[in-house]
Structure formats: C-alpha cells, structure tokens
Scaffold this active site. Sequence first.
Site, PDB file in Angstrom:
ATOM      1  N   ARG A 195      12.660  -8.427   7.445  1.00  0.00           N
ATOM      2  CA  ARG A 195      13.783  -9.050   6.972  1.00  0.00           C
ATOM      3  C   ARG A 195      14.128  -8.330   5.651  1.00  0.00           C
ATOM      4  O   ARG A 195      15.307  -8.262   5.077  1.00  0.00           O
ATOM      5  CB  ARG A 195      13.138 -10.482   6.393  1.00  0.00           C
ATOM      6  CG  ARG A 195      13.230 -11.280   7.628  1.00  0.00           C
ATOM      7  CD  ARG A 195      12.290 -12.585   7.560  1.00  0.00           C
ATOM      8  NE  ARG A 195      11.112 -12.182   7.521  1.00  0.00           N
ATOM      9  CZ  ARG A 195      10.000 -12.749   8.428  1.00  0.00           C
ATOM     10  NH1 ARG A 195      10.276 -13.465   9.342  1.00  0.00           N
ATOM     11  NH2 ARG A 195       8.770 -12.645   8.593  1.00  0.00           N
ATOM     12  N   ILE A 196      13.127  -7.685   4.818  1.00  0.00           N
ATOM     13  CA  ILE A 196      13.678  -7.430   3.578  1.00  0.00           C
ATOM     14  C   ILE A 196      14.287  -5.966   3.708  1.00  0.00           C
ATOM     15  O   ILE A 196      15.102  -5.761   2.705  1.00  0.00           O
ATOM     16  CB  ILE A 196      12.413  -7.432   2.336  1.00  0.00           C
ATOM     17  CG1 ILE A 196      11.823  -8.803   2.286  1.00  0.00           C
ATOM     18  CG2 ILE A 196      12.705  -6.622   1.229  1.00  0.00           C
ATOM     19  CD1 ILE A 196      10.565  -9.032   1.589  1.00  0.00           C
ATOM     20  N   THR A 228       8.232  -2.693  -3.516  1.00  0.00           N
ATOM     21  CA  THR A 228       8.135  -4.158  -3.878  1.00  0.00           C
ATOM     22  C   THR A 228       7.500  -5.053  -2.971  1.00  0.00           C
ATOM     23  O   THR A 228       7.691  -6.064  -2.623  1.00  0.00           O
ATOM     24  CB  THR A 228       9.550  -4.648  -3.620  1.00  0.00           C
ATOM     25  OG1 THR A 228      10.281  -4.167  -2.781  1.00  0.00           O
ATOM     26  CG2 THR A 228      10.586  -3.903  -5.099  1.00  0.00           C
ATOM     27  N   SER A 229       6.582  -4.184  -2.082  1.00  0.00           N
ATOM     28  CA  SER A 229       5.877  -4.827  -0.979  1.00  0.00           C
ATOM     29  C   SER A 229       4.559  -5.566  -1.342  1.00  0.00           C
ATOM     30  O   SER A 229       4.230  -6.284  -2.028  1.00  0.00           O
ATOM     31  CB  SER A 229       5.915  -3.896   0.222  1.00  0.00           C
ATOM     32  OG  SER A 229       5.203  -4.700   1.285  1.00  0.00           O
ATOM     33  N   ARG A 230       3.537  -4.334  -1.437  1.00  0.00           N
ATOM     34  CA  ARG A 230       2.285  -4.738  -1.714  1.00  0.00           C
ATOM     35  C   ARG A 230       1.485  -3.556  -2.522  1.00  0.00           C
ATOM     36  O   ARG A 230       1.976  -2.177  -1.757  1.00  0.00           O
ATOM     37  CB  ARG A 230       1.163  -5.153  -0.711  1.00  0.00           C
ATOM     38  CG  ARG A 230       1.512  -6.496  -0.215  1.00  0.00           C
ATOM     39  CD  ARG A 230       1.247  -7.801  -1.276  1.00  0.00           C
ATOM     40  NE  ARG A 230       1.419  -8.807  -0.926  1.00  0.00           N
ATOM     41  CZ  ARG A 230       2.537  -9.600  -1.215  1.00  0.00           C
ATOM     42  NH1 ARG A 230       3.476  -8.958  -1.644  1.00  0.00           N
ATOM     43  NH2 ARG A 230       2.470 -10.896  -0.639  1.00  0.00           N
ATOM     44  N   ASP A 287       6.946  -2.958  -8.300  1.00  0.00           N
ATOM     45  CA  ASP A 287       6.689  -4.346  -8.752  1.00  0.00           C
ATOM     46  C   ASP A 287       5.596  -4.812  -8.081  1.00  0.00           C
ATOM     47  O   ASP A 287       4.990  -5.958  -8.815  1.00  0.00           O
ATOM     48  CB  ASP A 287       7.824  -4.855  -7.825  1.00  0.00           C
ATOM     49  CG  ASP A 287       7.984  -6.565  -8.376  1.00  0.00           C
ATOM     50  OD1 ASP A 287       7.923  -6.866  -9.310  1.00  0.00           O
ATOM     51  OD2 ASP A 287       7.868  -7.226  -7.404  1.00  0.00           O
ATOM     52  N   GLU A 335      -3.253  -5.469  -9.185  1.00  0.00           N
ATOM     53  CA  GLU A 335      -2.762  -6.373  -9.952  1.00  0.00           C
ATOM     54  C   GLU A 335      -3.244  -7.705  -9.810  1.00  0.00           C
ATOM     55  O   GLU A 335      -3.248  -8.395 -11.092  1.00  0.00           O
ATOM     56  CB  GLU A 335      -1.190  -6.641  -9.290  1.00  0.00           C
ATOM     57  CG  GLU A 335      -1.376  -7.398  -7.985  1.00  0.00           C
ATOM     58  CD  GLU A 335       0.149  -7.452  -7.386  1.00  0.00           C
ATOM     59  OE1 GLU A 335       0.991  -6.447  -7.200  1.00  0.00           O
ATOM     60  OE2 GLU A 335       0.262  -8.869  -7.339  1.00  0.00           O
TER      61      GLU A 335
HETATM   62  P1  NAI Z   1       8.518  -8.738   7.828  1.00  0.00           P
HETATM   63  O1  NAI Z   1       7.536  -9.163   8.748  1.00  0.00           O
HETATM   64  O2  NAI Z   1      10.002  -9.305   8.056  1.00  0.00           O
HETATM   65  O3  NAI Z   1       8.937  -6.892   7.988  1.00  0.00           O
HETATM   66  C1  NAI Z   1       7.973  -5.932   7.852  1.00  0.00           C
HETATM   67  C2  NAI Z   1       8.354  -4.896   8.660  1.00  0.00           C
HETATM   68  O4  NAI Z   1       7.215  -3.858   8.649  1.00  0.00           O
HETATM   69  C3  NAI Z   1       8.264  -5.280  10.257  1.00  0.00           C
HETATM   70  O5  NAI Z   1       9.363  -4.809  10.777  1.00  0.00           O
HETATM   71  C4  NAI Z   1       7.071  -4.455  10.637  1.00  0.00           C
HETATM   72  O6  NAI Z   1       7.460  -3.909  12.018  1.00  0.00           O
HETATM   73  C5  NAI Z   1       7.266  -3.091   9.482  1.00  0.00           C
HETATM   74  N1  NAI Z   1       5.978  -2.355   9.755  1.00  0.00           N
HETATM   75  C6  NAI Z   1       4.529  -3.054   9.890  1.00  0.00           C
HETATM   76  N2  NAI Z   1       3.775  -1.785   9.926  1.00  0.00           N
HETATM   77  C7  NAI Z   1       4.584  -0.759   9.624  1.00  0.00           C
HETATM   78  C8  NAI Z   1       4.174   0.531   9.479  1.00  0.00           C
HETATM   79  N3  NAI Z   1       3.071   1.035   9.435  1.00  0.00           N
HETATM   80  N4  NAI Z   1       5.276   1.500   9.245  1.00  0.00           N
HETATM   81  C9  NAI Z   1       6.435   1.004   9.410  1.00  0.00           C
HETATM   82  N5  NAI Z   1       6.973  -0.247   9.399  1.00  0.00           N
HETATM   83  C10 NAI Z   1       5.641  -1.141   9.480  1.00  0.00           C
HETATM   84  O7  NAI Z   1       8.552  -8.741   6.343  1.00  0.00           O
HETATM   85  P2  NAI Z   1       9.364  -9.009   5.132  1.00  0.00           P
HETATM   86  O8  NAI Z   1       9.663 -10.522   4.806  1.00  0.00           O
HETATM   87  O9  NAI Z   1      10.318  -7.963   5.200  1.00  0.00           O
HETATM   88  O10 NAI Z   1       8.337  -8.605   3.905  1.00  0.00           O
HETATM   89  C11 NAI Z   1       7.813  -7.265   3.837  1.00  0.00           C
HETATM   90  C12 NAI Z   1       6.750  -7.235   2.795  1.00  0.00           C
HETATM   91  O11 NAI Z   1       7.203  -7.624   1.432  1.00  0.00           O
HETATM   92  C13 NAI Z   1       5.426  -8.519   2.971  1.00  0.00           C
HETATM   93  O12 NAI Z   1       4.715  -8.213   3.657  1.00  0.00           O
HETATM   94  C14 NAI Z   1       5.178  -8.674   1.453  1.00  0.00           C
HETATM   95  O13 NAI Z   1       4.039  -8.224   1.229  1.00  0.00           O
HETATM   96  C15 NAI Z   1       6.111  -8.215   0.789  1.00  0.00           C
HETATM   97  N6  NAI Z   1       6.882  -9.229  -0.342  1.00  0.00           N
HETATM   98  C16 NAI Z   1       7.041  -8.890  -1.646  1.00  0.00           C
HETATM   99  C17 NAI Z   1       7.536  -9.940  -2.454  1.00  0.00           C
HETATM  100  C18 NAI Z   1       7.447  -9.515  -3.846  1.00  0.00           C
HETATM  101  O14 NAI Z   1       7.831 -10.525  -4.596  1.00  0.00           O
HETATM  102  N7  NAI Z   1       7.288  -8.144  -4.383  1.00  0.00           N
HETATM  103  C19 NAI Z   1       8.245 -11.098  -1.980  1.00  0.00           C
HETATM  104  C20 NAI Z   1       8.120 -11.005  -0.460  1.00  0.00           C
HETATM  105  C21 NAI Z   1       7.559 -10.453   0.141  1.00  0.00           C
END
Ligand code: NAI
Length: 344
Positions: free
Chosen positions: A154-155, A231-233, A257, A262
């Site tokens: 999604r992101i 901005t992920s983890r 971020d 953290e």
């Molecule tokens: P999502 O589940 O929609 O997308 C994650 C994508 O990563 C999926 O398409 C998946 O196939 C892919 N993926 C998994 N393992 C992978 C790898 N080894 N190599 C390449 N791609 C891989 O998740 P979304 O909503 O896009 O969120 C992503 C991350 O953002 C979350 O897991 C969360 O940790 C982080 N996040 C951070 C926020 C912040 O405030 N900084 C807020 C919300 C989410």
Amino acid sequence: MKLAVFSAKAYDKLYFNDIQYASQYEILYHDFALSSETVSLAQGCLAICVFVNDILDTPVLESLASYGVRAILLRCAGFNNVDLPAAQRLGLFVANVPSYSPEAVAEFAVALIQTLNRKTHRAYNRVREGNFSLDGLLGHTLHGKTVGVLGVGRIGLALARILNGFGCKLLAHDPWAGEEFKKYGDFVDIDALLEQSDILSLHCPLTEGTHHIINETSLARMKEGAMLVNTSRGGLIDSKALIVALKSKHLGGVALDVYEGEHSLFYSDHSADIIDDDTLMRLLTFPNVLVCGHQAFFTQEALTEITEATFRNLEDFIARRPCKNSLVVGGEVEAGGGYQPIRL
Ligand code: NAI
C-alpha cells in the site's frame, strides 16, 4: 468491559474520546509502553490496545493470558513487535489496522527526501539568523532521478504514484507484489534496485527475512552518493553498517523516520537526558542525515481511521464476528466454538 491502552499520548486520548461508542468501555490509559515491567496493569482487562514500540513477546503474552486478557488491538499496521505464534497458542485475538493512510506515510517519505535533498531544514534556521547565503544548500532536481522502492504494497505504491508525478524513473523489488506497480515503473531484482537507484525508499515489513536487509553488503552495492530513506521499520537497516557507509562518504544522504533502537527513546521527551545510544548519537552528527521520531503516520486523517478501525476490530471481537483485520483469532474462535457475543 475494561480496555487498557498502552503508550497512550494526549492525541490518542483525544481521538479515542471522540469515538461515540467508546463510552461503553472503561478505558484505562497508560502513557508508558507495555513490557514485562508494566504488563501487570492489564489485570482485569478483557482487551488491551498497543502501538509500535510496545513489547508483546512470549512472556508478556503469557502474563496477559493469565490475567484474562483476550484481545490485543494494535493501533498500527506493523506487527513485528508481537509474537504471533505465541498469541495463537495462547488463544488470543490479535488485530491490526493494516491501512489507515498509506498516503500519509508516502507523503512523509517525499517530505524527507525533499528536505534532505533541498536542505530546507538548514535554510529555515539560516534565514531566521539573517543568513541568506546559499553555500551548502545545493540540491538535485528530482525530475529524471531513479527511485527504487523496496516493497510495493500500500505505502510503496502510494509513493510510486506521487513520484511518478515528479517525473522520476521508478524501480521496485517485491517478490509478492501485484501488477499495479507496472503502471509506474519496472520490477527488478534486489541487486539491480540497489545498484541503479539514486534514492532507495524502504516499504517492506520487518520480518526475520528482512531484518538488516540493508547491511554492509547491500550498502556497498548502492550507487555512490545515493540517498536511503526508511519510513518502514528501523530493524531493516544495520545502523552500524550505515555509519560506516556514511563515514566513507559512499552514501549521499540518509533519512530515517524509524530506527532499530527507537523503542527506548521515541515518543517521549529526552531533551534533558543523557542519551546512551552511541549509534543514534553518531548518526545525528552527520549533516546529511535526517532523523524523525516515527511520525510518518501522524496526520489527522490517519489518527481518525486508526481509532475507528481499532474500535471496529474490538466490536468484531466482542460480537464474535469474523474480523477482516485479525492476525490471530484465538483458539476458541478458530475452533468454531464460542461465537456467543461477549457480555460487556
Ligand atoms: P503492505 O503489507 O501493504 O506492503 C508491504 C509490501 O512489502 C508487500 O507488497 C510485500 O510483498 C513486500 N515485501 C515483503 N517482504 C519483502 C522483501 N523481502 N522484499 C521486498 N518486498 C517485500 O504494507 P504497507 O501498508 O505498505 O506498510 C509497509 C510498512 O510500513 C509496514 O510493515 C510498517 O512497518 C511500516 N509503516 C510505518 C509507518 C510510520 O509511521 N513510519 C506507518 C505505517 C506503516
């Protein structure tokens, strides 16, 4: 029914109190994180609500289960801080908020990229002191640059949509993604992503497989002068290897971020403390490093959706309805028994 909310800040309470049907629950707010030291405060609660830096490892989950807690509501998307197999074994219900505003996070990633690139943070301070010199503020035109997106869920997709509008060339690596990204760019293998990207933005979840996916080897593969954005983890990046890559001037800039250490710092004011995280403090000394305190999600729209989805998850749990956001539904429900609504 009692609900304990951990890591509850003033803004969480504001949004929670705004939800009409929240008044039917007795909500106990704790402004500190859930951990083995604080878990006893969940006694007497049927459900708890947690955020990104609360610790839900096996001992904490076992304590929660022994106190009669049955539901764990994550008011975030990531669930790397929850031992899901242990929760399953203990018959707990766990639900997250998978998508509250992917655009909020993607827009923040763009804000980080452009701040670091065009040095607006430095210009802001400079101009306030009457210094209008442009020395040291030279940036790059984003149009035409290659941006690599690691993880186009999604992101990552929201970021691709925005940067497509900037005229960037987009590349992505994601072994499990659907076709939608192909509207904006090309899928490549991870080595090509590292080697060809002027800017690499991380959007995959933190799992065992992605822990330190950006390490000494992958950093060495990145283009000379490239920018890395996370901005992920925090755990996706080996921070010590990052410092080496910055010291050698191999990387052009880093915007974070999130940070792997953290947990003990973010979401609290430590301005009067001596911070004993030498890695973070070293990172903060680089002029081409920008660190924020895990705020990419932090918009009014996202907080509204997080709150509403959290209570929808709770209502589903109580009504024993299938919950579209459940990660673990608990032994009873999974076994097909106990679909009786829970009495409040
Ligand atoms: P999502 O589940 O929609 O997308 C994650 C994508 O990563 C999926 O398409 C998946 O196939 C892919 N993926 C998994 N393992 C992978 C790898 N080894 N190599 C390449 N791609 C891989 O998740 P979304 O909503 O896009 O969120 C992503 C991350 O953002 C979350 O897991 C969360 O940790 C982080 N996040 C951070 C926020 C912040 O405030 N900084 C807020 C919300 C989410």
